[in-house]
Design a protein around this motif. Sequence first.
Motif, PDB file in Angstrom:
ATOM      1  N   LEU A 138      -2.800  27.976  56.341  1.00 36.21           N
ATOM      2  CA  LEU A 138      -3.987  28.203  55.522  1.00 36.21           C
ATOM      3  C   LEU A 138      -3.918  29.574  54.854  1.00 36.21           C
ATOM      4  CD1 LEU A 138      -6.664  26.736  57.956  1.00 36.21           C
ATOM      5  CD2 LEU A 138      -5.651  25.649  55.954  1.00 36.21           C
ATOM      6  N   ILE A 139      -3.221  30.509  55.498  1.00 36.43           N
ATOM      7  CA  ILE A 139      -2.876  31.791  54.891  1.00 36.43           C
ATOM      8  C   ILE A 139      -1.393  32.024  55.132  1.00 36.43           C
ATOM      9  CG2 ILE A 139      -5.187  32.779  55.143  1.00 36.43           C
ATOM     10  CD1 ILE A 139      -4.226  34.279  57.595  1.00 36.43           C
ATOM     11  N   LEU A 140      -0.773  32.873  54.308  1.00 37.01           N
ATOM     12  CA  LEU A 140       0.676  33.048  54.348  1.00 37.01           C
ATOM     13  C   LEU A 140       1.027  34.518  54.563  1.00 37.01           C
ATOM     14  CD1 LEU A 140       1.439  30.849  51.205  1.00 37.01           C
ATOM     15  CD2 LEU A 140       1.479  30.113  53.602  1.00 37.01           C
ATOM     16  N   VAL A 141       1.988  34.777  55.439  1.00 42.59           N
ATOM     17  CA  VAL A 141       2.422  36.147  55.711  1.00 42.59           C
ATOM     18  C   VAL A 141       3.071  36.737  54.460  1.00 42.59           C
ATOM     19  CG1 VAL A 141       3.931  37.616  57.090  1.00 42.59           C
ATOM     20  CG2 VAL A 141       2.773  35.671  58.166  1.00 42.59           C
ATOM     21  N   ALA A 142       2.631  37.941  54.081  1.00 43.33           N
ATOM     22  CA  ALA A 142       3.214  38.633  52.922  1.00 43.33           C
ATOM     23  C   ALA A 142       4.292  39.612  53.369  1.00 43.33           C
ATOM     24  CB  ALA A 142       2.128  39.364  52.137  1.00 43.33           C
ATOM     25  N   ASP A 143       4.019  40.380  54.423  1.00 46.17           N
ATOM     26  CA  ASP A 143       5.035  41.256  55.003  1.00 46.17           C
ATOM     27  C   ASP A 143       4.673  41.549  56.452  1.00 46.17           C
ATOM     28  OD1 ASP A 143       3.019  43.178  54.875  1.00 46.17           O
ATOM     29  OD2 ASP A 143       3.851  44.162  53.123  1.00 46.17           O
ATOM     30  N   ARG A 144       5.626  42.146  57.170  1.00 44.59           N
ATOM     31  CA  ARG A 144       5.457  42.356  58.606  1.00 44.59           C
ATOM     32  C   ARG A 144       5.754  43.802  58.992  1.00 44.59           C
ATOM     33  NH1 ARG A 144       5.447  37.415  61.408  1.00 44.59           N
ATOM     34  NH2 ARG A 144       6.018  35.604  60.121  1.00 44.59           N
ATOM     35  N   TYR A 145       5.219  44.192  60.162  1.00 46.46           N
ATOM     36  CA  TYR A 145       5.580  45.474  60.758  1.00 46.46           C
ATOM     37  C   TYR A 145       6.993  45.361  61.331  1.00 46.46           C
ATOM     38  CZ  TYR A 145       0.626  46.795  60.511  1.00 46.46           C
ATOM     39  OH  TYR A 145      -0.635  47.094  60.072  1.00 46.46           O
ATOM     40  N   LEU A 146       7.551  46.482  61.754  1.00 48.40           N
ATOM     41  CA  LEU A 146       8.908  46.489  62.296  1.00 48.40           C
ATOM     42  C   LEU A 146       9.034  45.630  63.548  1.00 48.40           C
ATOM     43  CD1 LEU A 146       9.882  50.261  61.831  1.00 48.40           C
ATOM     44  CD2 LEU A 146      10.590  48.293  60.449  1.00 48.40           C
ATOM     45  N   ASP A 147       7.917  45.474  64.292  1.00 50.86           N
ATOM     46  CA  ASP A 147       7.967  44.656  65.509  1.00 50.86           C
ATOM     47  C   ASP A 147       7.792  43.168  65.221  1.00 50.86           C
ATOM     48  OD1 ASP A 147       5.303  44.483  64.858  1.00 50.86           O
ATOM     49  OD2 ASP A 147       4.546  45.368  66.717  1.00 50.86           O
ATOM     50  N   GLY A 148       7.692  42.817  63.931  1.00 49.85           N
ATOM     51  CA  GLY A 148       7.588  41.411  63.554  1.00 49.85           C
ATOM     52  C   GLY A 148       6.174  40.896  63.388  1.00 49.85           C
ATOM     53  N   MET A 149       5.175  41.691  63.768  1.00 54.37           N
ATOM     54  CA  MET A 149       3.780  41.262  63.636  1.00 54.37           C
ATOM     55  C   MET A 149       3.365  41.287  62.164  1.00 54.37           C
ATOM     56  SD  MET A 149       2.644  40.470  66.609  1.00 54.37           S
ATOM     57  CE  MET A 149       0.864  40.500  66.374  1.00 54.37           C
ATOM     58  N   PRO A 150       2.577  40.298  61.722  1.00 61.52           N
ATOM     59  CA  PRO A 150       2.128  40.277  60.320  1.00 61.52           C
ATOM     60  C   PRO A 150       1.306  41.517  59.978  1.00 61.52           C
ATOM     61  CG  PRO A 150       1.745  38.153  61.373  1.00 61.52           C
ATOM     62  CD  PRO A 150       2.122  39.107  62.467  1.00 61.52           C
ATOM     63  N   ARG A 151       1.597  42.119  58.834  1.00 62.89           N
ATOM     64  CA  ARG A 151       0.835  43.281  58.373  1.00 62.89           C
ATOM     65  C   ARG A 151      -0.140  42.879  57.270  1.00 62.89           C
ATOM     66  NH1 ARG A 151       4.072  48.493  56.536  1.00 62.89           N
ATOM     67  NH2 ARG A 151       5.117  46.915  55.249  1.00 62.89           N
ATOM     68  N   ASN A 152       0.362  42.165  56.275  1.00 66.94           N
ATOM     69  CA  ASN A 152      -0.466  41.699  55.163  1.00 66.94           C
ATOM     70  C   ASN A 152      -0.257  40.203  54.968  1.00 66.94           C
ATOM     71  OD1 ASN A 152      -1.497  44.346  54.161  1.00 66.94           O
ATOM     72  ND2 ASN A 152       0.666  44.720  53.733  1.00 66.94           N
TER      73      ASN A 152
END
Length: 245
Positions: free
Chosen positions: A81-95
């Motif tokens: 329903l929403i899509l990951v735009a980028d992630r933190y270095l640990d792989g967690m979604p940031r935006n």
Amino acid sequence: MQGIATCNCSDKWCFGYKGQEQNKRMGNALSQPCIFPEDQQIWCKKVIRLWTAEGFVNAIEGKTIEEVANGYLNELFNRSLILVADRYLDGMPRNFHIHDLMREIIVSKAREQNIVTTICRQGSRTREKVYRLLIQSTLDNVEYSEHFSRLCSLFVWRLMDSLPITSLRELFRRGLRLLNVLDLEGTPLETIPDEVFKLIHLKYLGLRDTNVKMVPKLIRKLENLETLDLQGTYVTKLPDEILLL
């Protein structure tokens, strides 16, 4: 789109859950990101803090509110329903961002249910109760209305001209006592109006990328404040009273 079903009843969200409460929870969670400008990447942590301030997150024994909110976010990701735009270095979604078609569905539903009201031109008027108000482009001639008496969230974004502080003060002076969220991100605000510190239910105060230079001692009056976003401002020191919150 995966995981979303249409519904003939305009006052319900349907996401394939058997329980109406779960469908409503997902609908509330999705309605928050639709207030952001189209094509903008949305910061996950900001949405989580807004969900919490607006009371969308239900407490679960053994988990913090933030952990529960992260669970909501992951559920939206898992259902595409929403899509990951980028992630933190640990792989967690940031935006994240929202697909154009999905955004149209969300905005349509939000309008049907009067979840979000948008004012984007001078002289705009509202005809029904407003619970979440988004003011874009101009604050000129935005007058207090009896329809604002139950307003819980106010967002003032993307003003095309200077911020008419008198208009803002008039809104606060006439009411808005139930306000939980006040987000003035990106506005040319230089001083926080004293009226803001009378909003005793305020949980989220967003001043990111404004021209604010100081936070007055009156901040102590916002006893329910959970988030004070000062990133991108000129504030270099906080008053000792901040420790009382």
